[in-house]
Design an enzyme around this catalytic site. Sequence first.
Site, short mmCIF file in Angstrom:
data_model
loop_
_atom_site.label_atom_id
_atom_site.label_comp_id
_atom_site.label_asym_id
_atom_site.label_seq_id
_atom_site.Cartn_x
_atom_site.Cartn_y
_atom_site.Cartn_z
N GLY A 280 -4.39 2.94 -3.31
CA GLY A 280 -5.49 3.43 -2.49
C GLY A 280 -5.05 3.97 -1.15
O GLY A 280 -3.94 4.47 -0.99
N CYS B 23 4.93 1.29 3.06
CA CYS B 23 4.14 2.25 2.28
C CYS B 23 2.68 2.25 2.72
O CYS B 23 2.36 2.83 3.75
CB CYS B 23 4.29 1.98 0.78
SG CYS B 23 3.83 3.40 -0.23
N LEU B 24 1.78 1.59 2.01
CA LEU B 24 0.39 1.51 2.48
C LEU B 24 0.33 0.85 3.85
O LEU B 24 -0.48 1.24 4.70
CB LEU B 24 -0.45 0.73 1.48
CG LEU B 24 -1.94 0.61 1.81
CD1 LEU B 24 -2.63 1.98 1.75
CD2 LEU B 24 -2.64 -0.36 0.86
N HIS C 295 10.12 2.45 -0.03
CA HIS C 295 10.10 1.05 -0.49
C HIS C 295 11.49 0.44 -0.35
O HIS C 295 12.33 0.58 -1.25
CB HIS C 295 9.65 0.98 -1.95
CG HIS C 295 8.18 1.14 -2.13
ND1 HIS C 295 7.38 0.17 -2.69
CD2 HIS C 295 7.34 2.15 -1.79
CE1 HIS C 295 6.12 0.58 -2.70
NE2 HIS C 295 6.08 1.79 -2.17
N GLU D 172 12.31 -2.52 -0.75
CA GLU D 172 12.50 -3.61 -1.71
C GLU D 172 12.85 -3.12 -3.10
O GLU D 172 13.18 -3.93 -3.98
CB GLU D 172 11.22 -4.46 -1.78
CG GLU D 172 10.09 -3.91 -2.64
CD GLU D 172 9.34 -2.75 -2.02
OE1 GLU D 172 8.45 -2.18 -2.69
OE2 GLU D 172 9.63 -2.39 -0.86
#
Length: 915
Positions: free
Chosen positions: A144, A171-172, A313, A315
Amino acid sequence: MSFTLCSSELTYPCVEGLGNVKANPVASKSFIRTGGYIKKHHVQASYPDARKVVISSHLVPGHLEGSFMGKKRQEEPRKKLEFVRTLLIDNYDSYTYNIYQELSVINGMPPIVVQNDEWTWKEICHLLYEEGAFDNIVISPGPGSPTCPEDIGVCLQLLQECWDIPILGVCLGHQALGYAHGAQIIHASEPIHGRLSEIEHNGCKLFANIPSGRNSGFKVVRYHSLVVDPKSLPKELVPIAWTSSDDTLSFLETQKFDGIPDDYESERQQENFDSILAQFKNGSYWSSNGTKSRKVIMGIRHATWPHYGVQFHPESVATNYGRQIFKNFREITKDYWLQTSSSFSSDRNIYTASMQVPHASRLFGAVSTGGQSAKRADIQFYGEAFSSKQLMQDADKRNLSFLNMVNFLPPSMGAKFLKLKWRKFDHLASEVGGAKTIFSELFGKNKAENTFWLDSSSTEKGRARFSFMGGKGGSLWKQLTFRLSEESDVASKFGGHLLIEDAKGSTNRMFLEEGFLDYLNKELLSLSHEETDYEGLPFDFYGGFIGYLGYNLKVECGAACNSHKSTTPDACFFFADNLVAIDHHSDDIYILSLHEGNTTKTPWLDDTEKKLVNLKASVTRKLDEQSLQAVTSSLRKEGFHPEKSRKEYVKDVEKCLKYIKDGESYELCLTTQIRKSIGKVDPLRLYLHLREKNPAPYAAWLNFSKQNLSICSSSPERFLRLDRNGILEAKPIKGTIARGATLEEDEQLKLQLQYSEKDQAENLMIVDLLRNDLGRVCEPGTVHVPHLMEVESYATVHTMVSTIRGQKQSNVSAVDCVKAAFPGGSMTGAPKLRSMELLDSIESCSRGIYSGSIGFFSYNQTFDLNIVIRTVVIHGNEASIGAGGAIVALSDPEQEYEEMILKTCAPANAVMEFQ
């Protein structure tokens, strides 16, 4: 504030969105959930006193200035933290526990994970400012947009109000940092998921000891469709990283450049960077082909607060220097509290570790505070009126909600002490005709009713080694048949009806409010045994439950609901007390029998041994030729009827691509079904034909005669295995291509799959998802990927397979591990919960058994489960086959349809060739 941050004077090169007058801000209105997505809203009644707390004025949102930066901080001596306590906010993502694993190792203790709508703002304020429970906050990725309150939860308020707490957004979380301070969130020029980019940065603390620029070795994995619009960046936010070029790379491409630049090269890159800045300022920065470069912001920070964000990311398994970024954030946190001299750095609560992981002290050693070792018994909980202990316990239960360590006995089975007896026959399997003959002779009579066969029919290259088979057995045998309730039947979303049939034919019905997996867990925990019973056996199944879990059991593993009801039972299992095992490597046969308590009688072992000894390869029973005759042309014309036409399936792919473009998912594993009326047929003969045409390492035959149900599976994919040493292993498949007609064509197709950027992106996304799922139940630091994107070849297709392993935590049961990862990520997409919801809204029928798992749960808490693909389900007089594929940003709708059809070919042809 005395905390030293990077200089805010640094500008940045031309980045995506600058000069883009048509940039379309992403508004929350555009993120309407067609599938009726509903997050889990946690009941707060367990700590009602929390609602009565009056938060002092300096804790009211918007009035935090000076809240905890006063006398107490200034008066206390400065100490550098010896460990770091992180609050990890989960935005309902499928990569959060990869961050959890990294932070557990780097910080010296596990973080507390809470979903973004689980704690209220007042509760978080109390834990941060009254109790000093956390040293920093990490905000996870997620589906989203930060413009949608449902997607971002409490994160925006944290970023706006907690100016004196170090925060890292991923990210988000990065986009939320931008949006919280007034930047716009827009669609990227191209969605990037599971692909890599080379990154430049400005050398600030978050990127300490990390190289910068092209060919530097700093390559990161990206999963995003939205970006922070650089035109809208306020003066409070400073870009600290961006893509080095427009190009993205597949994982294998990045392996070509792993050099770290020397001092001269770094200096040259800095000169080049300065030149780029100068060109950008005068508007003359262009790429070599004459078009304006659109570099994408990959990192930002607040100019004066200790808040950072990265769009990529860190991770991910394929990101270089990801762990270093988390280490740098740890050091930023330590330096911050050293310079602010907060009470957080003394008199600090350590209950976060002991609540999240009960054996944290064993994992990380005693945590030192003030020179003394803190034991769990010494931990004190403050703020009784706010019940913070209950908050932490509730968070812990929610984080590991699939755990149920209560060993209470279910009504169907009291406490049982099981004894195993077994015998071995060296090098006998081939002498008696192999697995097919053994099964046919021992269990194939009477249409093989109520029989099972976990069939490693493809054992080359060490893919599989053992086969297990059996039928209706001794006194412990029983069959479990479970069906989920209609929503109108029960308030519990995953309650259902269980039918139990015992060895004598008696039946018992009951309603399971907590669902089937909870019941299965209690059944297994009620069984006790002696490990010496199976010493010397080379495999991990010694008897226990064998059967399947249907896809709709996803509601017991976190999914919001099921939009479609399955026509087949949602789970069917035998309790197998007698079985035959075949070691395909050594050609040995084992026969095993379970009994309750000690006994000297072994009738089944005696009888089975007699049958095996009498079997000779020369007198192997031949198949009835009439049951394998060719199909007539009239039957062939009937064929299979698809649930969706080509046009409808292509349209569904386009819907998936729209969701991906809007940031709702990174990857959606779209599926459909084909069906055919088959009349009267011998299902076992059909299975034998299928295994001959399409042998597979995780093939299976199951027959549940009372349900008129047979399953003929030629699956090449393992979902999850747990061995006797506590090692969990997943082997997801993502990426499939047909075999070639010639050796040369076959090799070309294999290489085409190996180097396909799209297929590598698919595989990488699911590998990261499975790392997350294993990370929920494995010891910190043990989840690893020994094999990444290897191509395996089968009778009809090449596939791209990866292997993920980890060491199970000692306080986690076998069923807990399955609940943490079911359904298999290769059949859902990522993030898993949002993707399953979207797929439910697109697909028009239940997947049923397809996309679920077939396998065993041994009485000693080992298990091995496949993914139900390449499978014919015969229910009544109908045969059905499910198939699909992962839709990613690079997908072509027509090609996705062709891939789906390819995956139906082997099982469908087996049916069409058989009557």
